[in-house]
Design a protein around this motif. Structure first.
Motif, PDB file in Angstrom:
ATOM      1  N   MET A 171      38.807  26.321  57.325  1.00  0.00           N
ATOM      2  CA  MET A 171      38.333  25.275  54.698  1.00  0.00           C
ATOM      3  C   MET A 171      38.298  24.104  55.252  1.00  0.00           C
ATOM      4  N   GLY A 172      36.811  24.053  55.851  1.00  0.00           N
ATOM      5  CA  GLY A 172      36.096  22.123  56.006  1.00  0.00           C
ATOM      6  C   GLY A 172      36.937  22.054  57.095  1.00  0.00           C
ATOM      7  N   ASP A 173      37.023  21.047  57.546  1.00  0.00           N
ATOM      8  CA  ASP A 173      37.118  20.302  58.961  1.00  0.00           C
ATOM      9  C   ASP A 173      39.297  20.991  58.989  1.00  0.00           C
ATOM     10  N   ASP A 174      40.121  21.404  58.814  1.00  0.00           N
ATOM     11  CA  ASP A 174      41.369  21.656  58.626  1.00  0.00           C
ATOM     12  C   ASP A 174      41.469  23.010  58.921  1.00  0.00           C
ATOM     13  N   ASN A 175      41.955  23.027  60.467  1.00  0.00           N
ATOM     14  CA  ASN A 175      42.247  24.469  60.573  1.00  0.00           C
ATOM     15  C   ASN A 175      43.500  25.289  59.899  1.00  0.00           C
ATOM     16  N   ARG A 176      43.333  25.892  59.736  1.00  0.00           N
ATOM     17  CA  ARG A 176      44.429  26.900  58.866  1.00  0.00           C
ATOM     18  C   ARG A 176      44.371  28.140  59.551  1.00  0.00           C
ATOM     19  N   ILE A 177      45.637  28.644  59.172  1.00  0.00           N
ATOM     20  CA  ILE A 177      46.324  30.519  59.602  1.00  0.00           C
ATOM     21  C   ILE A 177      46.426  30.947  59.019  1.00  0.00           C
ATOM     22  N   THR A 178      46.273  32.209  58.869  1.00  0.00           N
ATOM     23  CA  THR A 178      46.985  33.426  57.420  1.00  0.00           C
ATOM     24  C   THR A 178      48.011  34.281  58.134  1.00  0.00           C
ATOM     25  N   VAL A 179      49.320  34.170  57.769  1.00  0.00           N
ATOM     26  CA  VAL A 179      50.357  33.736  58.838  1.00  0.00           C
ATOM     27  C   VAL A 179      51.095  35.975  58.834  1.00  0.00           C
ATOM     28  N   ARG A 180      50.783  35.817  59.222  1.00  0.00           N
ATOM     29  CA  ARG A 180      50.770  38.035  59.421  1.00  0.00           C
ATOM     30  C   ARG A 180      52.700  38.543  59.740  1.00  0.00           C
ATOM     31  N   LYS A 181      53.236  37.040  60.737  1.00  0.00           N
ATOM     32  CA  LYS A 181      54.350  37.439  61.769  1.00  0.00           C
ATOM     33  C   LYS A 181      54.731  36.377  61.365  1.00  0.00           C
ATOM     34  N   ILE A 182      56.200  36.229  61.571  1.00  0.00           N
ATOM     35  CA  ILE A 182      57.432  34.963  61.894  1.00  0.00           C
ATOM     36  C   ILE A 182      57.435  35.417  62.808  1.00  0.00           C
ATOM     37  N   LEU A 183      57.994  34.771  63.536  1.00  0.00           N
ATOM     38  CA  LEU A 183      57.764  35.084  65.105  1.00  0.00           C
ATOM     39  C   LEU A 183      59.738  34.395  65.390  1.00  0.00           C
ATOM     40  N   ASP A 184      60.136  33.444  64.919  1.00  0.00           N
ATOM     41  CA  ASP A 184      61.199  32.931  65.117  1.00  0.00           C
ATOM     42  C   ASP A 184      61.720  32.705  63.618  1.00  0.00           C
TER      43      ASP A 184
END
Length: 184
Positions: A171-184
């Motif tokens: 989004m613009g210059d920002d790295n994003r992650i749509t979280v599907r799993k929390i692994l810890d």
């Protein structure tokens, strides 16, 4: 006796507003993004559906029913949006209220591990700023709808170590992650 013209103009204004509102309808539009025009609070995406119809979708944070779900589309992405459809001359417009789906042409799934730098609460969850072990910054969108159930949801605090899995996007210059799993 100058009240009559005033009543007549008010009545005309009411009739005009009723007629103009009746030409607006809620619809869902799906298609490929062929152009992006940046705006103050978002952007206008030119969306071409499978029948070749073109819609100009105004996607802005203030117009969305949930501003936390704002996503930046890119040319070549496939998008499904819902909102009010109307015409401006011969062009079909849609004021987007909801982004139902965004399939990015370069959407990649990844796992990130890092430390929570900050947390910004939202309607269905929150956005956590994560500094990865490699030193990159990601804004992780963590919500119950994206995780699939309340059982998988977890609230993180600043300074906490996390490992997350999901779709990486920009989004613009920002790295994003749509979280599907929390692994810890």
């Amino acid at each position: 006796m100058k009240l009559f013209p005033l009543k007549k103009s008010i009545l005309s204004l009411i009739i005009l507003s009723i007629l103009s509102c009746s030409s607006v309808k809620t619809a869902t539009v799906n298609g490929k993004v062929s152009a992006i025009q940046k705006g103050k609070d978002g952007y206008t995406a030119t969306i071409e559906n499978t029948k070749g119809r073109i819609y100009f979708g105004t996607i802005s944070i203030p117009n969305l029913s949930n501003p936390q779900l704002f996503k930046q589309a890119e040319i070549g992405d496939t998008i499904t949006v819902k909102g009010e459809v109307w015409k401006m001359e011969k062009e079909k417009q849609i004021t987007v209220r909801e982004i139902l789906e965004l399939k990015q042409k370069n959407s990649a799934e990844a796992k990130i591990t890092g430390i929570v730098q900050s947390v910004e609460k939202g309607k269905d969850g929150y956005t956590a700023k994560i500094k990865t072990t490699e030193g990159s910054i990601y804004f992780a969108v963590i919500s119950i709808p994206n995780l699939g159930s309340t059982n998988k949801y977890r609230q993180f605090e600043m300074g906490e170590n996390v490992t997350l899995f999901g779709e990486i996007w920009k989004m613009g210059d920002d790295n994003r992650i749509t979280v599907r799993k929390i692994l810890d």
